[in-house]
Motif scaffolding. Structure first.
Motif: not given
Length: 502
Positions: A349, A353, A415-416, A419
């Motif tokens: 994560r 970012t 993002e999910e 990941v």
């Protein structure tokens, strides 16, 4: 005013057969270089306020606002964007015509890649000559305004000279000079019409005014001092936003519904007067190149400013320690977010970012990878075809990522999604990116990156652990290190500043 599009003159008389000088070329060349009005403004502290104001006026243009929202990394990497913009302006307004032509070609290639449809189905095209004319217009008008607001309005001759320089800048990009009116009175009519009829309260404008200034990430110089930076930003951010809004044309402020803060006009005048007084500081303190270079220094820099950096950092740490003694714990906790820390590993994560999401919109898509390619091309100052090779490699990597990670088919990677599937990140296309980046960095083609080539890419000297016995960085070592960094698990003092510095 002397128009930069003057026609070639004819001569008669005894020396009529001698080689003729082109008055248009002479006039254009005389508008650039150290003697230009632009150069006098470039190192003027007031120009920082003018550039911010011009950026806001640019963002208020519907096409520019849409392009910024879709493609720009100015929110997450504002210091990098500032540095690249200033370098470009120096090249364009410098005395060397060859450098200017080369930079104009680079800018045109960059702009040709920025087109599409933004929010609200707003089409944009960075090569639109009317759009490019507005960018130049905002820089000129904001330069004139900064002088007026600081109590030193330009006289008519100087104003006309400055306008001729900016029109020559537009012509150097290959655009017809007619996209800006040929005379100064005509320009003011054009400017008033644009402000009254064309500008809008765009998403990009609101982000700059109400998000960027109040959440401005620390430059590398202050990256390890989150508490001190957050405290200064909490004070300065709202002030900069208020000063900028107060300096905008009143007719636009009313149309856009921008807030009228009590005392804003007085604050604005004070800011411009303070910037004017700052001109009395020693020249090397206010030179734009020195200031930006200092802000972009990283903790392990080995350049000529390294000693100054070490001293400033030590003093800043002492100031930060003192501030923490009098700061509530809740404020310190908030300031610690995004500090970077000293840890060597990070979560997927964090990597998403800090590195992958270059535009800061919470998703990974092509504009993020294009921003990476754009930064690497700028660092290496690439020409064709090397620039296109690097962009193509990143485009292939995006297609690979999209195919592997975009599970809901919305055309971007959340993002999910990242990941969940991060173990499959380093595929053949990413390996190709590493190989192409090595090739374009290896300027002499000897299959090793030497000290000079290394500094061009990383802006620092060789690290102790990366070179072989002959003091060179091999292809295999470079590709290995790049892939290790892009796996997202390991922090790297070498590769992090390449793509994650603000």
């Amino acid at each position: 005013m002397n128009d930069t599009d003057s026609s070639r003159s004819t001569r008669t008389g005894p020396d009529a057969g001698a080689p003729q000088e082109d008055p248009a070329r002479e006039a254009t060349e005389s508008l650039f270089g150290p003697g230009s009005q632009f150069h006098r403004f470039f190192n003027d502290p007031r120009w920082a306020l003018a550039v911010v104001r011009a950026t806001v006026l640019e963002a208020a243009h519907p096409q520019i606002g849409a392009a910024l929202s879709d493609n720009s990394s100015f929110v997450t990497h504002p210091w990098r964007r500032l540095r690249n913009t200033l370098v470009s302006l120096q090249r364009m307004f410098g005395a060397d015509e060859q450098t200017r032509q080369r930079e104009a070609a680079r800018l045109n290639r960059l702009h040709s890649r920025l087109s599409g449809t933004g929010a609200g189905d707003q089409p944009y095209d960075a090569m639109d000559p009317e759009v490019r004319a507005w960018v130049v217009a905002t820089l000129f008008e904001s330069s004139v305004t900064m002088c007026r607001l600081s109590g030193q309005p330009l006289d008519q001759i100087t104003m006309e000279r400055l306008y001729a320089e900016f029109r020559a800048f537009l012509a150097a990009l290959g655009d017809q000079a007619g996209h800006l009116p040929p005379t100064l009175p005509g320009f003011w009519q054009y400017y008033d019409r644009m402000v009254a009829e064309e500008l809008q309260n765009t998403d990009a404008l609101r982000i700059i005014l109400y998000r960027l200034f109040e959440h401005l990430p620390a430059p590398p110089l202050f990256a390890g001092l989150p508490t001190l930076w957050a405290a200064g930003r909490a004070l300065a951010g709202p002030v900069i936003g208020t000063v900028t809004v107060a300096s905008l044309p009143e007719v636009f402020r009313r149309r856009a519904g921008l807030p009228e803060v009590p005392g804003a006009q007085t604050l604005m005048q004070s800011a411009y007067m303070a910037a004017r007084l700052a001109r009395a500081l020693p020249d090397n303190w206010v030179q734009t190149e020195n200031v930006v270079g200092l802000l972009n220094l990283s903790p392990d820099s080995d350049g000529p400013w390294a000693e100054t950096f070490t001293t400033l950092r030590a003093r800043s740490k002492r100031a930060g320690a003192l501030f923490r003694l009098v700061t509530p714990a809740s404020v310190q906790q908030g300031a610690a977010d995004g500090s970077g820390g000293a840890e060597s590993r990070r979560t997927a994560r964090e990597f998403f970012t800090e590195v992958l999401d270059q535009t800061g919109d919470g998703y990974l898509d092509w504009p993020d990878l294009a921003a990476m390619a754009r930064e690497l091309c700028s660092r290496l100052d690439l020409d064709e075809p090397e620039e296109t090779r690097l962009y193509d490699a990143f485009a292939a990597w995006w297609r690979e990522l999209q195919s592997a990670l975009d599970s809901d088919g919305d055309g971007r990677v959340s993002e999910e999604e990242y990941v969940t599937a991060v173990p499959s990140l380093a595929g053949p296309a990413l390996i190709r990116v590493a190989e192409v980046l090595f090739d374009v960095t290896d300027a002499d083609g000897d299959q090793f990156i030497d000290a000079e080539e290394y500094r061009a890419l990383f802006r620092r000297g060789f690290g102790r652990t990366i070179v072989d016995a002959d003091g060179r960085y091999s292809r295999s070592a470079f590709v290995r290190d790049f892939l290790s960094f892009m796996s997202g698990r390991q922090r790297s003092a070498t590769y992090d500043p390449l793509l994650s510095d603000a």
